[in-house]
Design an enzyme around this catalytic site. Structure first.
Site, PDB file in Angstrom:
ATOM      1  N   GLN A  88     -16.980  18.606   1.906  1.00 11.79           N
ATOM      2  CA  GLN A  88     -17.344  19.999   2.189  1.00 11.79           C
ATOM      3  C   GLN A  88     -16.469  20.932   1.362  1.00 11.79           C
ATOM      4  O   GLN A  88     -15.296  20.643   1.109  1.00 11.79           O
ATOM      5  CB  GLN A  88     -17.142  20.307   3.676  1.00 11.79           C
ATOM      6  CG  GLN A  88     -17.582  21.698   4.080  1.00 11.79           C
ATOM      7  CD  GLN A  88     -17.358  21.974   5.568  1.00 11.79           C
ATOM      8  OE1 GLN A  88     -16.406  22.636   5.946  1.00 11.79           O
ATOM      9  NE2 GLN A  88     -18.230  21.439   6.410  1.00 11.79           N
ATOM     10  N   SER A 108     -17.907  27.577   5.961  1.00 10.76           N
ATOM     11  CA  SER A 108     -18.395  26.491   5.103  1.00 10.76           C
ATOM     12  C   SER A 108     -19.392  27.032   4.080  1.00 10.76           C
ATOM     13  O   SER A 108     -20.219  27.888   4.389  1.00 10.76           O
ATOM     14  CB  SER A 108     -19.093  25.414   5.944  1.00 10.76           C
ATOM     15  OG  SER A 108     -18.253  24.958   6.969  1.00 10.76           O
ATOM     16  N   ASP A 117     -18.321  18.374  11.182  1.00 14.87           N
ATOM     17  CA  ASP A 117     -17.911  19.704  10.723  1.00 14.87           C
ATOM     18  C   ASP A 117     -16.778  20.286  11.563  1.00 14.87           C
ATOM     19  O   ASP A 117     -16.191  21.298  11.194  1.00 14.87           O
ATOM     20  CB  ASP A 117     -19.130  20.654  10.746  1.00 14.87           C
ATOM     21  CG  ASP A 117     -18.854  21.980  10.063  1.00 14.87           C
ATOM     22  OD1 ASP A 117     -18.185  21.975   9.008  1.00 14.87           O
ATOM     23  OD2 ASP A 117     -19.298  23.027  10.577  1.00 14.87           O
TER      24      ASP A 117
END
Length: 299
Positions: free
Chosen positions: A284, A234, A213
């Site tokens: 993502q 996110s 991430d």
């Protein structure tokens, strides 16, 4: 030997409160003062892994961030044993703060199975990590430029001071003094700081979830560098694990953003082992809101 990775000793070392209930603490909190999404994904996967047998390995996880995490209090992870089958098992995890879910996740685990059906893409050809500068070294180099604007100098110094438990070496670092649009692609070598060693593969997958991430969503901003980011967070995060790897060894993170629009950006990533084996695929989507007026010069 090397010091044990803080990702193992602290960040991903959950406290068990009940059979399927765990508590996680925070190590590194970004300048936004929101909890780091990779930490929540990694800790949730640790909790899920506690609820399967040692022989089962995670092959995929799908997560949604539903509320902003509070860095002032711990996170509770509640595991539900959704299904246990002969080959595949599914575990659902809910991360809770202040009595409300901030994150939900489903992780699927598989017993090892062989198959003649195998293929993968080819790893990009890039310089080895030994020939590249770390993110800290690049920032130090930028700070030596006497013409850097004071506000931007403070921003770089703040980044430099962050205690991120990841080693990062960008392959083609962007010129931070330029606002010219770039292709929405980036490559960097990544690994956990410290030593993890040979252990249950699930441990390395949890560390990779944390690493995956970091700087991921920023790929979608590369064609839009003239704007200042007001808000970026996110929305969801998915991972597929393909082959064994060591998260404390250098891996190439290949990131690209095929689309952005409607205040959202989509990014996709591949983690490659040094020997060219595709280890992990990631995807993502996140919210991206920017100032409509262009950035001021950084010089």
């Amino acid at each position: 030997g090397d010091l044990r990775s803080v990702l193992i000793t602290s960040v991903l070392n959950l406290e068990r409160l009940e059979v399927d209930l765990f508590r996680g603490q925070h190590h590194w909190v970004p300048a936004t003062q929101h909890l780091f999404g990779g930490q929540i994904v990694g800790q949730a996967l640790v909790a899920a892994a506690h609820a399967v047998s040692r022989d089962e390995q995670v092959h995929s996880l799908h997560c949604y961030f539903v509320r902003t995490g509070d860095p002032k209090v711990p996170v509770l992870y509640e595991v539900e044993r959704t299904r246990t089958g002969k080959s595949f098992s599914v575990r659902s995890v809910k991360a809770i703060q202040h009595g409300k879910p901030i994150f939900t996740c489903q992780a699927s685990f598989q017993l090892s199975q062989g198959s003649p059906v195998q293929h993968q893409f080819t790893m990009p050809t890039v310089p080895p990590p030994e020939e590249l500068l770390t993110q800290e070294e690049l920032i130090q180099k930028f700070l030596q430029n006497p013409n850097v604007a004071e506000g931007y100098r403070k921003h770089l110094t703040k980044i430099q001071a962050q205690d991120v438990p990841i080693d990062i070496k960008p392959v083609n670092p962007p010129d931070i003094f330029s606002s010219e649009p770039q292709e929405p692609k980036q490559l960097f070598w990544v690994r956990a700081r410290g030593y993890i060693g040979e252990t249950d593969m699930k441990v390395h997958c949890c560390v990779a979830a944390y690493i995956s991430d970091y700087a991921f969503l920023g790929t979608a901003l590369l064609p839009h560098r003239q704007y200042r980011v007001k808000f970026m967070v996110s929305l969801d995060h998915s991972m597929w694990f393909h082959a064994p790897f060591r998260a404390d060894h250098w891996m190439l993170y290949e990131c690209e953003s095929p689309w952005a629009g409607g205040c959202r950006g989509l990014v996709q990533g591949r983690l490659w082992r040094r020997d060219g084996v595709l280890a992990v695929t990631c995807a993502q989507e996140g919210v991206i809101r920017v100032e409509q007026t262009p950035n001021q010069s950084k010089l």
